[in-house]
Design an enzyme around this catalytic site. Structure first.
Site, mmCIF file in Angstrom:
data_model
loop_
_atom_site.group_PDB
_atom_site.id
_atom_site.type_symbol
_atom_site.label_atom_id
_atom_site.label_comp_id
_atom_site.label_asym_id
_atom_site.label_seq_id
_atom_site.Cartn_x
_atom_site.Cartn_y
_atom_site.Cartn_z
ATOM 1 N N CYS A 4 29.296 -81.286 -29.593
ATOM 2 C CA CYS A 4 29.187 -80.455 -28.739
ATOM 3 C C CYS A 4 27.611 -80.360 -28.209
ATOM 4 O O CYS A 4 26.755 -80.126 -29.434
ATOM 5 C CB CYS A 4 29.252 -78.901 -29.305
ATOM 6 S SG CYS A 4 28.819 -77.267 -28.284
ATOM 7 N N ASP A 30 19.103 -74.160 -17.228
ATOM 8 C CA ASP A 30 20.037 -74.832 -16.959
ATOM 9 C C ASP A 30 19.676 -76.247 -16.120
ATOM 10 O O ASP A 30 18.530 -76.239 -15.538
ATOM 11 C CB ASP A 30 20.812 -73.989 -15.995
ATOM 12 C CG ASP A 30 22.182 -74.595 -15.826
ATOM 13 O OD1 ASP A 30 23.374 -74.079 -16.472
ATOM 14 O OD2 ASP A 30 22.219 -75.821 -15.149
ATOM 15 N N HIS A 46 28.561 -72.190 -33.229
ATOM 16 C CA HIS A 46 29.602 -72.773 -32.210
ATOM 17 C C HIS A 46 30.554 -71.737 -31.796
ATOM 18 O O HIS A 46 31.407 -71.407 -32.772
ATOM 19 C CB HIS A 46 30.103 -74.226 -32.459
ATOM 20 C CG HIS A 46 31.015 -74.488 -31.264
ATOM 21 N ND1 HIS A 46 30.620 -75.222 -30.424
ATOM 22 C CD2 HIS A 46 32.239 -74.548 -31.385
ATOM 23 C CE1 HIS A 46 31.533 -75.550 -29.507
ATOM 24 N NE2 HIS A 46 32.792 -75.151 -30.139
ATOM 25 N N ASN A 86 31.627 -68.113 -17.589
ATOM 26 C CA ASN A 86 32.802 -68.821 -16.916
ATOM 27 C C ASN A 86 33.566 -69.088 -18.549
ATOM 28 O O ASN A 86 33.123 -69.476 -19.573
ATOM 29 C CB ASN A 86 32.455 -70.231 -16.739
ATOM 30 C CG ASN A 86 31.738 -70.178 -15.068
ATOM 31 O OD1 ASN A 86 32.068 -69.432 -14.330
ATOM 32 N ND2 ASN A 86 30.917 -71.077 -14.876
ATOM 33 N N GLY A 92 36.460 -72.101 -14.916
ATOM 34 C CA GLY A 92 35.296 -73.054 -14.363
ATOM 35 C C GLY A 92 34.477 -73.466 -15.379
ATOM 36 O O GLY A 92 33.255 -73.995 -15.180
ATOM 37 N N HIS A 97 30.840 -74.200 -25.177
ATOM 38 C CA HIS A 97 30.051 -73.624 -26.330
ATOM 39 C C HIS A 97 29.656 -72.343 -25.358
ATOM 40 O O HIS A 97 29.071 -72.468 -24.450
ATOM 41 C CB HIS A 97 28.924 -74.395 -26.620
ATOM 42 C CG HIS A 97 27.977 -73.666 -27.614
ATOM 43 N ND1 HIS A 97 27.619 -74.367 -29.011
ATOM 44 C CD2 HIS A 97 27.377 -72.655 -27.606
ATOM 45 C CE1 HIS A 97 26.924 -73.698 -29.501
ATOM 46 N NE2 HIS A 97 26.596 -72.603 -28.790
ATOM 47 N N HIS A 99 28.092 -69.498 -23.104
ATOM 48 C CA HIS A 99 26.863 -69.320 -22.797
ATOM 49 C C HIS A 99 26.969 -67.985 -21.480
ATOM 50 O O HIS A 99 27.960 -68.083 -20.975
ATOM 51 C CB HIS A 99 26.452 -70.566 -22.203
ATOM 52 C CG HIS A 99 27.225 -71.339 -21.401
ATOM 53 N ND1 HIS A 99 28.411 -72.007 -21.945
ATOM 54 C CD2 HIS A 99 27.376 -71.452 -19.814
ATOM 55 C CE1 HIS A 99 28.875 -72.661 -20.953
ATOM 56 N NE2 HIS A 99 28.509 -72.431 -19.744
ATOM 57 N N HIS A 101 25.018 -67.603 -18.181
ATOM 58 C CA HIS A 101 24.096 -67.706 -17.147
ATOM 59 C C HIS A 101 23.406 -66.509 -16.679
ATOM 60 O O HIS A 101 24.018 -65.546 -16.370
ATOM 61 C CB HIS A 101 24.896 -68.377 -15.759
ATOM 62 C CG HIS A 101 25.686 -69.480 -16.084
ATOM 63 N ND1 HIS A 101 25.268 -70.851 -15.666
ATOM 64 C CD2 HIS A 101 27.027 -69.798 -16.573
ATOM 65 C CE1 HIS A 101 26.229 -71.748 -16.035
ATOM 66 N NE2 HIS A 101 27.420 -70.976 -16.441
#
Ligand code: DGP
Length: 112
Positions: A4, A30, A46, A86, A92, A97, A99, A101
């Site tokens: 990962c 990002d 994780h 997502n 998408g 893992h 996250h 945005h």
């Protein structure tokens, strides 16, 4: 999780443009920004997707969301920002893992 990429970033095995870290959470820029400011907030542990979160992850999820406006402010997004999670292939998600945005500012290069 050995393969990962975000676990490797969380463990310091891969470089990232880190903007925040505490004992449970890491945030970094990002690599393919949607907007002038685009950071990802991840748990250090994780968890593959939002759908994999268990009742014991509620505080961790709260910490991640609580962090979003703070990071947005620190990056000059005083007029507001977007958040996006997502979830799953149909949602998408590309990196499995969890996250969040956090992005905004400038002309978005991808609408989300
Ligand atoms: P998602 O589609 O929600 O799974 O978004 C994954 C995001 O992760 C995507 O916007 C690009 C970013 N990303 C992928 N690999 C890396 C990496 O190695 N470093 C950084 N900083 N970001 C990455």
């Amino acid at each position: 999780m050995n393969d990962c990429i975000f676990c490797k970033i969380a463990a310091g095995q891969l470089p990232s443009g880190k903007v925040y870290e505490d004992d449970e959470v890491l945030a970094f820029h990002d690599i393919h920004p949607f907007a002038r400011v685009h950071v990802l907030i991840i748990p250090k542990m994780h968890i593959a997707t939002l759908s994999d979160c268990l009742p014991e992850h509620q505080a961790l999820l709260g910490r991640m969301l609580w962090l979003a406006p703070r990071l947005a402010r620190e990056h000059g997004l005083d007029a507001g920002f977007k958040t996006l999670i997502n979830t799953g292939r149909g949602g998408g998600q590309e990196v499995f893992h969890l996250h969040v945005h956090v992005f905004g500012g400038g002309d978005p290069v991808r609408k989300s």
